[in-house]
Scaffold this active site. Structure first.
Site, mmCIF file in Angstrom:
data_model
loop_
_atom_site.group_PDB
_atom_site.id
_atom_site.type_symbol
_atom_site.label_atom_id
_atom_site.label_comp_id
_atom_site.label_asym_id
_atom_site.label_seq_id
_atom_site.Cartn_x
_atom_site.Cartn_y
_atom_site.Cartn_z
ATOM 1 N N ALA B 95 1.832 5.411 4.441
ATOM 2 C CA ALA B 95 0.662 4.768 3.848
ATOM 3 C C ALA B 95 0.355 5.356 2.475
ATOM 4 O O ALA B 95 -0.383 4.764 1.702
ATOM 5 C CB ALA B 95 -0.539 4.927 4.765
ATOM 6 N N LYS B 96 0.895 6.530 2.180
ATOM 7 C CA LYS B 96 0.712 7.173 0.871
ATOM 8 C C LYS B 96 -0.748 7.219 0.477
ATOM 9 O O LYS B 96 -1.116 6.890 -0.645
ATOM 10 C CB LYS B 96 1.589 6.491 -0.183
ATOM 11 C CG LYS B 96 3.081 6.528 0.191
ATOM 12 C CD LYS B 96 3.995 5.959 -0.856
ATOM 13 C CE LYS B 96 5.467 6.149 -0.515
ATOM 14 N NZ LYS B 96 5.941 5.343 0.650
ATOM 15 N N ARG B 97 -1.605 7.648 1.409
ATOM 16 C CA ARG B 97 -3.022 7.731 1.150
ATOM 17 C C ARG B 97 -3.375 9.018 0.395
ATOM 18 O O ARG B 97 -2.511 9.862 0.156
ATOM 19 C CB ARG B 97 -3.800 7.662 2.477
ATOM 20 C CG ARG B 97 -3.606 6.344 3.236
ATOM 21 C CD ARG B 97 -4.111 5.150 2.456
ATOM 22 N NE ARG B 97 -4.153 3.935 3.281
ATOM 23 C CZ ARG B 97 -3.262 2.963 3.264
ATOM 24 N NH1 ARG B 97 -2.224 3.031 2.462
ATOM 25 N NH2 ARG B 97 -3.395 1.891 4.033
#
Lengths: 270, 270
Positions: B95-97
């Site tokens: 998700a590369k949050r």
């Protein structure tokens, strides 16, 4: 929405306030929890109460994702409601996305086609091909993280390269090769004070999205003194101070009062 | 899942393959589109066909978000299905949050409590307080972006500071103060070749999540030669080559064949 329309809205409303729709079920008035869709019910009331004083709204996706599929529906309904009832507001999805090209293209489709927001916050770490897929949409904007409002902004964003350029400055400079000030804005935290001077030397004409006034401790006066340009060039976000000004049935009235107070401060700088 | 369990699974299955569940309605076999939930139907078939050869699965959230609320439900169902039917697989939400502290804490709740994945990919740009909220969960992992597989990785990740340290190296070094190799992994693209040597000098013991083999052009041989450590230390992802090996009703059999071929290559390095 294009840049000229945004500037006109700012002049007409005498405001550059963005209301951050960080809607937290643990903080909204308890009586709303009986609603079928408490997140949307809260947002709608906040929007209607503050639209006179705000030129932009910014839902942060974290607050919607944490409610799963229901949260996504509430986000989509909020976007549709703003589009239908307040078409003169600029709509920013605060999602801080960014991935390899074909995946960023999917995120772009999600936010610019499926849900029709005006702008999306994007993280720069993965470089050009992670950002450019968001730039192919007319009237849509990338709001690229440059110098954020949190303490950790110092960890990497301030690291200077061999020639003295700090990472956030490199992001500002290099990303101008990808899009101009009609398609790109930058996130600069209100807590960064005089750093706005350094930023304006690199991006004199761009709009800056400025979170961190209020709960995070940033000063509107400093932001305006060092960050404003001839077009205003600022969208200043406030979330908690407006959203949670009151937890009774009078929450929307309290939110309007808070938003109006900020708008009046802003009018003095315009 | 803790590090020791992950290592045991790798030894038992003689595999360090992660299947990337980048499920695209435009690419799945057309006959599945009649299903009530085509994304989940596809994922379930792919998972059942490949679980013998894979030790991890990695849904990339972009592919689910673009289907809106239905996409989120498909993501959640996929996680539940893996938990129930293949509890020995490591589950990574790609998700590369990354956001300010209180917002990252919400993302952490979403991925580690609401949907019970083992690991989440996180972007480092916003620094320590954007990452640490993900670290408070037993047996849960942060997979921090270090040196990604895309062309744009050169734009900022390779920028050297005054003392010669490149940004990805600074991320690797500094983030070790936030968590050790039982709680943190790093994303390193398979396309980075001998850069794995530089990375192993800084993080000799950590697991690396390696996308970019196959469609993106990375070489398994190089990754193993320069990136493997005594515990294996690698989770190598393949998405498109396995998922879309065939678009007929035989797609799952074709996916199994592809996954098995990769697993057999991997077994030779273990």
């Amino acid at each position: 929405m294009n840049k000229n329309e945004l500037i006109q809205n700012i002049r007409r409303k005498k405001s550059f306030l963005c209301v951050g729709l960080d809607t937290d079920l643990k903080k909204i008035p308890p009586h709303l929890l009986n609603d079928d869709d408490p997140i949307f019910a809260f947002n709608r009331a906040i929007i209607d109460a503050t639209a006179e004083y705000a030129i932009a709204y910014k839902p942060n996706l974290a607050f919607y994702e944490c409610a799963g599929a229901r949260g996504w529906l509430a986000f989509e309904k909020t976007v549709r409601y703003l589009r239908e009832h307040h078409p003169d507001t600029f709509l920013i999805a605060d999602a801080k996305r960014g991935d390899i090209g074909n995946t960023s293209a999917l995120y772009a489709r999600t936010f610019f086609e499926e849900t029709d927001v005006d702008a999306l916050t994007v993280a720069p770490y993965m470089g050009e091909d992670s950002v450019t897929p968001f730039l192919g949409y007319d009237g849509k904007w990338v709001v690229l993280l440059a110098l954020t409002s949190n303490k950790g902004s110092a960890d990497f964003q301030l690291t200077a390269s061999a020639d003295g350029e700090r990472l956030f400055e490199r992001v500002l400079r290099q990303s101008q090769e990808w899009a101009d000030d009609e398609r790109m804005m930058y996130v600069v935290g209100a807590t960064q004070g005089r750093m706005f001077e350094d930023i304006r030397r690199i991006v004199p004409r761009h709009f800056l999205l400025v979170p961190g006034v209020g709960a995070q401790g940033g000063s509107l006066d400093e932001v305006c003194r060092y960050g404003m340009n001839a077009d205003c060039g600022l969208i200043v976000n406030s979330s908690r101070a407006i959203l949670y000004a009151d937890r009774t049935e009078a929450f929307a009235t309290a939110a309007a009062r808070e938003a109006r107070a900020v708008q009046q401060q802003m009018a003095a700088y315009l």
